[in-house]
Design a protein around this motif. Sequence first.
Motif, short mmCIF file in Angstrom:
data_model
loop_
_atom_site.label_atom_id
_atom_site.label_comp_id
_atom_site.label_asym_id
_atom_site.label_seq_id
_atom_site.Cartn_x
_atom_site.Cartn_y
_atom_site.Cartn_z
N THR A 56 0.84 -1.20 0.00
CA THR A 56 0.00 0.00 0.00
C THR A 56 0.87 1.24 0.00
OG1 THR A 56 -0.10 0.02 2.40
CG2 THR A 56 -1.87 -1.14 1.26
N ASN A 57 0.39 2.25 -0.70
CA ASN A 57 1.11 3.52 -0.74
C ASN A 57 0.74 4.34 0.48
OD1 ASN A 57 2.25 2.92 -3.20
ND2 ASN A 57 0.64 3.92 -4.37
N THR A 58 1.71 5.08 0.99
CA THR A 58 1.44 5.94 2.14
C THR A 58 1.13 7.35 1.70
OG1 THR A 58 3.80 6.39 2.36
CG2 THR A 58 2.90 4.59 3.68
N TYR A 59 1.06 7.57 0.40
CA TYR A 59 0.74 8.88 -0.12
C TYR A 59 -0.26 8.74 -1.26
CZ TYR A 59 3.90 7.55 -3.88
OH TYR A 59 4.49 6.89 -4.92
N LYS A 60 -0.93 9.82 -1.57
CA LYS A 60 -1.89 9.82 -2.67
C LYS A 60 -1.16 10.21 -3.95
CE LYS A 60 -5.95 12.10 -4.40
NZ LYS A 60 -6.32 13.46 -4.68
N LYS A 61 -1.18 9.34 -4.94
CA LYS A 61 -0.55 9.65 -6.21
C LYS A 61 -1.43 10.64 -6.96
CE LYS A 61 1.56 7.67 -10.21
NZ LYS A 61 2.14 6.50 -10.82
N LEU A 62 -0.85 11.76 -7.35
CA LEU A 62 -1.61 12.80 -8.02
C LEU A 62 -1.71 12.53 -9.51
CD1 LEU A 62 -0.03 15.97 -6.37
CD2 LEU A 62 -2.15 14.84 -5.76
N THR A 63 -2.84 12.93 -10.08
CA THR A 63 -3.01 12.85 -11.53
C THR A 63 -2.22 13.99 -12.17
OG1 THR A 63 -4.92 14.31 -11.57
CG2 THR A 63 -5.35 11.94 -11.22
N GLU B 292 -3.86 17.33 -11.48
CA GLU B 292 -3.66 17.82 -10.11
C GLU B 292 -2.25 18.38 -9.93
OE1 GLU B 292 -6.59 14.96 -7.46
OE2 GLU B 292 -4.71 14.12 -8.21
N LYS B 293 -1.27 17.74 -10.55
CA LYS B 293 0.11 18.26 -10.48
C LYS B 293 0.20 19.61 -11.19
CE LYS B 293 2.72 13.97 -10.19
NZ LYS B 293 3.72 13.13 -10.86
#
Length: 85
Positions: free
Chosen positions: A4-11, A14-15
Amino acid sequence: MSNTNTYKKLTPIEKLVSVNQRLRHGDMSKVARKTEFSPTMVKNVLEGKTTNDRILNVAYDMTRGRKKNFQVIKDFKRNTEPVNS
């Protein structure tokens, strides 16, 4: 064990929004130098006219720790207002 990732991957969108809220004078030329793309290509990517993940990621990494532009202006105005005695 789960991966599991501990951060939200931005689209990419969003970047792009995040970068444009924090962009400062001279940042486009810095990104162009780091990525070895032309300043025009960098400008087109940051304006949303074309896409390039490498340019967007370099710009995002450079600006992600900064305050947003409106916060900088707000702080500047607050510090330059005359004090009423």
